[in-house]
Write an enzyme that holds these catalytic residues in place. Sequence first.
Site, short mmCIF file in Angstrom:
data_model
loop_
_atom_site.label_atom_id
_atom_site.label_comp_id
_atom_site.label_asym_id
_atom_site.label_seq_id
_atom_site.Cartn_x
_atom_site.Cartn_y
_atom_site.Cartn_z
N LYS A 23 38.80 37.69 36.31
CA LYS A 23 39.87 38.02 37.26
C LYS A 23 39.44 39.17 38.18
O LYS A 23 39.64 39.09 39.40
CB LYS A 23 41.13 38.38 36.47
CG LYS A 23 42.35 38.64 37.32
CD LYS A 23 43.63 38.34 36.57
CE LYS A 23 44.00 39.38 35.53
NZ LYS A 23 44.51 40.62 36.14
N SER A 24 38.85 40.21 37.63
CA SER A 24 38.46 41.36 38.46
C SER A 24 37.44 40.94 39.51
O SER A 24 37.52 41.33 40.68
CB SER A 24 37.84 42.45 37.58
OG SER A 24 38.81 42.97 36.71
N ASP A 313 42.00 45.95 28.44
CA ASP A 313 42.87 44.76 28.50
C ASP A 313 42.84 43.95 27.20
O ASP A 313 43.67 43.06 27.01
CB ASP A 313 42.47 43.86 29.68
CG ASP A 313 42.76 44.54 31.02
OD1 ASP A 313 43.58 45.48 31.05
OD2 ASP A 313 42.16 44.12 32.03
C1 S3P Z 1 41.15 46.15 36.74
C2 S3P Z 1 41.13 47.42 36.21
C3 S3P Z 1 41.92 47.80 35.02
C4 S3P Z 1 42.38 46.58 34.25
C5 S3P Z 1 42.97 45.54 35.14
C6 S3P Z 1 41.93 45.06 36.15
C7 S3P Z 1 40.34 45.89 37.95
O1 S3P Z 1 43.06 48.51 35.45
O2 S3P Z 1 43.32 46.95 33.27
O3 S3P Z 1 43.42 44.42 34.39
O4 S3P Z 1 40.13 44.70 38.28
O5 S3P Z 1 39.89 46.84 38.57
P1 S3P Z 1 43.02 50.11 35.75
O6 S3P Z 1 42.15 50.34 36.92
O7 S3P Z 1 44.44 50.48 36.00
O8 S3P Z 1 42.47 50.72 34.50
#
Ligand code: S3P
Length: 429
Positions: A23-24, A313
Amino acid sequence: MKGPVTCRRRGPLRGDFEVPGDKSVSHRSLLFAALARGETRVRGLLRAEDVHSTWKAVERLGARVREEGSEVVVTPPPVLAEPDDVIDCGNSGTSLRLLAGVLAGVPGLSVLTGDASLRRRPVRRVVEPLRAMGGVLEARDGDRLPPLVIRGRKLRGTRHVLAVASAQVKSAILLAGLAADGETVVEEPAQSRDHTERMLRRMGADLSVDGLRVSIRPSTLTGGEVDVPGDISSAAFFLCGAAALPGSRVTARGLGTNPTRTGLLDVLRAMGAGVEVANERESAGEPRADVTVRGGPLVATTIEGALVPRLIDELPVLMVLATQARGRTLIRDARELRVKESDRLAGMGEALAAAGARIELFDDGCAIEGPTPLRGVSVRTRMDHRVAMSMAIAQLLAGGDEVVLDDVACVDTSFPSFFSILDRLSEGA
Ligand code: S3P
């Protein structure tokens, strides 16, 4: 899938599965491609609602996104357009926070909002650093919550020291820095996922990394090819289910194994699960591998400090796993769990306690005493996909009892094929 769902599967879990795209990395591929020169081809993009929010947003900014077979091709606009409507980021915090970083430096007015869950999530963490760069942003409730109103203008590079390790905040600042005057520097208290740094560098950004310090200078990005690895945060549900159910053996194929994301594998090993990593390779700047997990007796462990951002996560499903481990599993330094798609410590604490777990909650984590047999329960998923999927895995540990999830529509935000893969792996047993 909408509405309540009753889970009544049996373990163990057996078989192979192809993990859907990360997803990221998927969000970043669409957004960075929209800022680049030339087309970008994305292979393996996650098809899920959160990524669709970023897809719609970049189209509103003038990019063209089209499907070509299994690939997605992004054609950027000559210059980003002022959006002609509010940008709705749905349930996706990554869309909202990364877009804030981009739009703060683009002349024009933009408004970012989202669903009821996203409108309860903090944005001051991006408003403040972007203001320090000269950005003009305002948010609801004293700059705490979306909607976020942005009046884009030329920004200046600034140095930022983050109070929490957050890849979303780091990325928002780096994206603002891409178009700012001078150098922008971000320093994190611990390493968060580094997909932004890897992808921006591959696209030609003048970016350097020195430990926990990332610097960027104004740069022009060039489009190219992105190959999205499998999402370890999605695979985690089956890997943890397999670890907890003796007789299980599952293999996740094409799993992203970026070291900033593999805290889960370290914890599975520390708890005594069999973990094998095979066929390691790198594609488009991200490592990947086939990962096999076998079930067996588990022992408790401690999860804290720099390990936490590497598995943030995965903590809801690790809480489920901890109920099956001998001893007291301790999770600390995870206050961030309270500001995810829901307060995950409260949600998972409530659901697991009702299912018979021995769990004590702290402000920044929990202690779970195991092993405890779980029993059937009715779960309030709170619009949180990871709570829903974690409790579907908990059902496998409930001795044949049913678990009712009040609403599983949220699962589509990250993993629309979750239940069909779960059916296949549990029937393969
Ligand atoms: C993400 C960063 C994380 C993660 C989120 C996706 C990202 O959040 O929990 O599901 O894609 O950069 P945070 O940056 O708030 O830690």
